[in-house]
Design an enzyme around this catalytic site. Structure first.
Site, PDB file in Angstrom:
ATOM      1  N   HIS A  98       5.006   4.707   6.985  1.00  0.00           N
ATOM      2  CA  HIS A  98       6.646   4.094   7.189  1.00  0.00           C
ATOM      3  C   HIS A  98       7.318   4.701   7.064  1.00  0.00           C
ATOM      4  O   HIS A  98       8.550   5.130   8.119  1.00  0.00           O
ATOM      5  CB  HIS A  98       6.246   2.789   6.514  1.00  0.00           C
ATOM      6  CG  HIS A  98       7.579   2.152   6.841  1.00  0.00           C
ATOM      7  ND1 HIS A  98       7.574   0.865   8.316  1.00  0.00           N
ATOM      8  CD2 HIS A  98       8.752   1.723   6.977  1.00  0.00           C
ATOM      9  CE1 HIS A  98       8.787   0.696   8.368  1.00  0.00           C
ATOM     10  NE2 HIS A  98       9.823   0.797   7.193  1.00  0.00           N
ATOM     11  N   GLU A  99       7.642   5.626   5.969  1.00  0.00           N
ATOM     12  CA  GLU A  99       8.992   6.052   5.443  1.00  0.00           C
ATOM     13  C   GLU A  99       9.024   7.441   5.995  1.00  0.00           C
ATOM     14  O   GLU A  99      10.302   7.700   6.866  1.00  0.00           O
ATOM     15  CB  GLU A  99       9.463   6.362   4.222  1.00  0.00           C
ATOM     16  CG  GLU A  99       9.596   5.083   3.479  1.00  0.00           C
ATOM     17  CD  GLU A  99      10.749   3.963   3.497  1.00  0.00           C
ATOM     18  OE1 GLU A  99      11.306   3.899   4.235  1.00  0.00           O
ATOM     19  OE2 GLU A  99      10.371   2.345   3.408  1.00  0.00           O
ATOM     20  N   ASP A 107      13.440   0.582  12.099  1.00  0.00           N
ATOM     21  CA  ASP A 107      12.118  -1.099  11.684  1.00  0.00           C
ATOM     22  C   ASP A 107      12.282  -1.360  13.161  1.00  0.00           C
ATOM     23  O   ASP A 107      13.012  -1.690  13.820  1.00  0.00           O
ATOM     24  CB  ASP A 107      13.010  -2.079  10.252  1.00  0.00           C
ATOM     25  CG  ASP A 107      12.862  -0.796   9.045  1.00  0.00           C
ATOM     26  OD1 ASP A 107      11.550  -0.514   9.149  1.00  0.00           O
ATOM     27  OD2 ASP A 107      13.208  -1.113   8.264  1.00  0.00           O
ATOM     28  N   HIS A 155      10.798   6.556   9.561  1.00  0.00           N
ATOM     29  CA  HIS A 155      12.664   6.886   9.485  1.00  0.00           C
ATOM     30  C   HIS A 155      12.698   8.327   9.753  1.00  0.00           C
ATOM     31  O   HIS A 155      13.677   8.222  10.588  1.00  0.00           O
ATOM     32  CB  HIS A 155      12.549   6.320   8.889  1.00  0.00           C
ATOM     33  CG  HIS A 155      12.553   4.568   8.547  1.00  0.00           C
ATOM     34  ND1 HIS A 155      12.877   3.724   9.429  1.00  0.00           N
ATOM     35  CD2 HIS A 155      11.778   3.780   7.430  1.00  0.00           C
ATOM     36  CE1 HIS A 155      12.377   2.749   9.468  1.00  0.00           C
ATOM     37  NE2 HIS A 155      11.950   2.509   8.041  1.00  0.00           N
ATOM     38  N   ASP A 169       0.937  -1.001  -0.296  1.00  0.00           N
ATOM     39  CA  ASP A 169      -0.316   0.451  -0.226  1.00  0.00           C
ATOM     40  C   ASP A 169       0.723   1.526   0.665  1.00  0.00           C
ATOM     41  O   ASP A 169       1.484   0.984   1.103  1.00  0.00           O
ATOM     42  CB  ASP A 169      -1.192   0.103   1.415  1.00  0.00           C
ATOM     43  CG  ASP A 169      -1.686   1.246   1.534  1.00  0.00           C
ATOM     44  OD1 ASP A 169      -2.644   1.342   0.504  1.00  0.00           O
ATOM     45  OD2 ASP A 169      -2.089   1.811   2.360  1.00  0.00           O
TER      46      ASP A 169
END
Length: 187
Positions: A123-124, A133, A127, A116
């Site tokens: 998510h990125e 992670d 970071h 997705d």
């Protein structure tokens, strides 16, 4: 009762000093200890994210809905952004430089495999906000990334991930900068 008397005395002293100065105060009151600090604003440039621009904007909006200590905003034209977001044919990855700064790649390889785009974006960006992670992990963990599988479309950080970002940026606002893992983080 002692606290009420002390508070009442403080209020009376303030009224007297305001009346003695003709209703004008000489200096601004210091910020109360329980007053929240303003969010740190980070700008992002999604102009190089091609077909993923709306996913990047949604990922940033999700972080803005989820935490108070940092706010992600699109960079104005000509403004140098804290975060550059690019599309490429590789695997998604982030290259944080310092807390809140770096480059994100929304890789088409993961998208072509069925992951997705909004989850990838959130998510990125996580970071860049200082999160590592957490693999393997369940779909409820945004930072579990690809280990949650292609059926996972959850783009929201869980309570622990939110708290970690709040701690990272709350500490930075208070003058304590947490250590941030830099380098390439390939998901």
């Amino acid at each position: 009762m002692h606290v009420r008397m002390l508070t009442g005395g403080l209020a009376a002293a303030c009224l007297v000093s305001v009346s003695l100065t003709g209703g004008q105060t000489a200096a601004a009151a210091p910020q109360a200890a329980d007053t929240p600090l303003a969010a740190r604003v980070l700008t992002y440039d999604a102009s190089g994210s091609a077909e993923f621009k709306s996913a990047v904007n949604r990922g940033a909006a999700i972080w803005n809905e989820s935490v108070d200590s940092v706010e992600l905003r699109p960079a104005a034209a000509g403004q140098r952004a804290n975060i550059r977001v690019l599309a490429d044919n590789g695997w998604p990855r982030a290259l944080p430089t310092t807390l809140g700064n770096g480059t994100v790649y929304i890789g088409r390889q993961a998208v072509n495999q069925g992951y997705d785009t909004i989850r990838i974006s959130s998510h990125e960006l996580g970071h860049i906000l200082g999160l590592p992670d957490r693999k393997p992990g369940p779909c409820s963990s945004l930072m579990s990334g690809s280990t949650a599988g292609t059926s996972c479309t959850n783009p929201y950080p869980n309570a622990a991930e939110k708290a970690e970002v709040e701690g990272n940026f709350g500490s930075a606002l208070a003058g304590r900068v947490p250590a941030v893992r830099t380098g390439v983080i390939v998901d």
